[in-house]
Design an enzyme around this catalytic site. Structure first.
Site, PDB file in Angstrom:
ATOM      1  N   ARG A   1       0.823  -1.218   0.000  1.00 52.02           N
ATOM      2  CA  ARG A   1       0.000   0.000   0.000  1.00 52.02           C
ATOM      3  C   ARG A   1       0.849   1.257   0.000  1.00 52.02           C
ATOM      4  NH1 ARG A   1      -4.551  -0.938   4.465  1.00 52.02           N
ATOM      5  NH2 ARG A   1      -2.698  -1.029   5.761  1.00 52.02           N
TER       6      ARG A   1
ATOM      7  N   GLU B   1       4.479  -6.940  13.421  1.00 50.50           N
ATOM      8  CA  GLU B   1       3.662  -7.371  14.552  1.00 50.50           C
ATOM      9  C   GLU B   1       3.086  -8.771  14.404  1.00 50.50           C
ATOM     10  OE1 GLU B   1       1.050  -4.512  12.104  1.00 50.50           O
ATOM     11  OE2 GLU B   1       3.147  -4.728  12.610  1.00 50.50           O
TER      12      GLU B   1
END
Length: 173
Positions: free
Chosen positions: A64, A101
């Protein structure tokens, strides 16, 4: 930076998707924002504004970040450099491994720019900081200068800013 009605509207287009890409992750989906010309323009201008005139090229981190960085490069009148996932570039000059993460990854970058080129590094979300820290590291390993780092959305409380350092953020959670 002034928070305009266009930016407020753009922020309202970012939706949260729970448990994606895996349980416990709250994914920020910017697809509705990208589909809206006015929202995309307002956020692109906001990403570039603090660094205008201080960079030679915009780099975006897959995937993105490509979209935002490409739009930012057009807005700023510069070129665009992709920082890709491993195995996607035909002639990578450098690669960096990093943790995020919900896993690990590797990014790669070409060395097609003039020595000392000043790069504005753009990504969509700052969470724990692993991706942007890797982006900074690969740019510097190739002998370029990070003129600034700009993100569309920062998830506060995950420590990303502690890992990456100074980051311009358009929206916070």
């Amino acid at each position: 930076m002034t928070f305009s009605p266009a930016l407020a509207r753009a922020e309202s287009l970012i939706r949260s998707v729970p448990d994606y890409p895996e349980p416990g992750i709250l994914f920020r989906d910017i697809t509705p924002l990208l589909a809206d010309r006015e929202a995309l323009q307002a956020t692109t201008e906001a990403l570039v504004a603090p660094f205008r005139g201080a960079f030679d090229v915009v780099a975006g981190i897959e995937a993105r970040g490509f979209i935002l960085a490409g739009a930012a490069a057009i807005e700023a009148g510069t070129g665009f450099v992709p920082i890709r996932k491993a195995g996607k570039l035909p002639l990578p000059a450098a690669s960096v491994d990093y943790a995020l993460e919900y896993g690990t990854a590797t990014i790669e970058m070409h060395d097609d720019l003039p020595a000392g080129a000043r790069i504005l590094l753009i990504d969509d979300v700052l969470a724990t900081g692993g991706t942007l820290a890797a982006g900074r590291r690969i740019v510097e390993e190739l002998g370029y200068t990070v003129a600034g780092i700009s993100v569309l959305f920062e998830i506060d409380g995950l420590g990303g800013r502690d890992v990456v350092g100074d980051v311009h953020t358009v929206f916070h959670s």
